[in-house]
Scaffold this motif. Structure first.
Motif, mmCIF file in Angstrom:
data_model
loop_
_atom_site.group_PDB
_atom_site.id
_atom_site.type_symbol
_atom_site.label_atom_id
_atom_site.label_comp_id
_atom_site.label_asym_id
_atom_site.label_seq_id
_atom_site.Cartn_x
_atom_site.Cartn_y
_atom_site.Cartn_z
ATOM 1 N N ARG A 22 14.788 28.006 -20.569
ATOM 2 C CA ARG A 22 13.786 28.901 -19.992
ATOM 3 C C ARG A 22 12.452 28.192 -19.774
ATOM 4 O O ARG A 22 11.755 28.448 -18.803
ATOM 5 C CB ARG A 22 13.610 30.125 -20.890
ATOM 6 N N HIS A 23 12.111 27.265 -20.656
ATOM 7 C CA HIS A 23 10.848 26.540 -20.514
ATOM 8 C C HIS A 23 10.845 25.704 -19.227
ATOM 9 O O HIS A 23 9.832 25.654 -18.519
ATOM 10 C CB HIS A 23 10.593 25.650 -21.725
ATOM 11 N N PHE A 24 11.951 25.054 -18.920
ATOM 12 C CA PHE A 24 12.062 24.284 -17.682
ATOM 13 C C PHE A 24 11.810 25.181 -16.477
ATOM 14 O O PHE A 24 11.088 24.808 -15.552
ATOM 15 C CB PHE A 24 13.439 23.624 -17.565
ATOM 16 N N VAL A 25 12.392 26.359 -16.484
ATOM 17 C CA VAL A 25 12.239 27.294 -15.369
ATOM 18 C C VAL A 25 10.797 27.761 -15.269
ATOM 19 O O VAL A 25 10.242 27.857 -14.172
ATOM 20 C CB VAL A 25 13.222 28.478 -15.501
ATOM 21 N N TRP A 26 10.174 28.025 -16.395
ATOM 22 C CA TRP A 26 8.767 28.422 -16.402
ATOM 23 C C TRP A 26 7.923 27.314 -15.784
ATOM 24 O O TRP A 26 7.056 27.578 -14.951
ATOM 25 C CB TRP A 26 8.326 28.731 -17.833
ATOM 26 N N LEU A 27 8.182 26.059 -16.171
ATOM 27 C CA LEU A 27 7.441 24.926 -15.622
ATOM 28 C C LEU A 27 7.701 24.770 -14.116
ATOM 29 O O LEU A 27 6.785 24.469 -13.353
ATOM 30 C CB LEU A 27 7.820 23.626 -16.344
ATOM 31 N N PHE A 28 8.931 24.978 -13.709
ATOM 32 C CA PHE A 28 9.289 24.879 -12.291
ATOM 33 C C PHE A 28 8.516 25.921 -11.478
ATOM 34 O O PHE A 28 7.929 25.603 -10.437
ATOM 35 C CB PHE A 28 10.797 25.071 -12.114
ATOM 36 N N ALA A 29 8.502 27.155 -11.953
ATOM 37 C CA ALA A 29 7.796 28.229 -11.247
ATOM 38 C C ALA A 29 6.285 27.972 -11.244
ATOM 39 O O ALA A 29 5.607 28.209 -10.236
ATOM 40 C CB ALA A 29 8.102 29.571 -11.883
ATOM 41 N N ARG A 30 5.780 27.478 -12.324
ATOM 42 C CA ARG A 30 4.350 27.157 -12.413
ATOM 43 C C ARG A 30 3.990 26.047 -11.427
ATOM 44 O O ARG A 30 2.984 26.122 -10.724
ATOM 45 C CB ARG A 30 4.007 26.743 -13.841
#
Length: 117
Positions: A22-30
């Protein structure tokens, strides 16, 4: 005419499930949000210069990343722009590009809300 959703968070949930991070996805969206203004600016600048190659490159970047992050409205606009540019109809592309900034602002606000949650 079917309404296109500004942001579909299911796209990010699918990525999160696939990579199990989930952290990777959060970083991707950011990161998508950080680059969004630049992507839209590249499109409008290339169209103003009548640089079809640069416009197509920028449009494809926006289309793919927007679809990946779930920004459906922007992905659809970029797909239309891609068609315009491939037909060398830069007048139509510039007209359609006028809708990018408001759509980008809506996507940015929706992603901001998603990321804050």
């Amino acid at each position: 005419m079917t309404a296109v959703v500004t942001f579909d968070e299911a796209a990010l949930r699918r990525i999160s499930d696939e990579v199990d991070d989930r952290h990777f996805v959060w970083l991707f969206a950011r990161r998508y949000r950080q680059l969004l203004i630049g992507r839209v600016s590249r499109i409008t600048a290339a169209l103003q210069r009548q640089d079809e190659d640069a416009a197509l490159d920028a449009v494809l970047s926006l289309k793919v990343t927007s679809a990946t992050v779930g920004a459906g409205e922007l992905a659809a606009l970029a797909a239309g722009l891609e068609d315009d540019v491939r037909r060398s109809d830069l007048a139509a592309a510039r007209l359609r590009a006028g809708r990018l900034w408001p759509a980008a602002q809506r996507a940015d606000r929706a992603l901001e809300t998603y990321l804050a949650g």
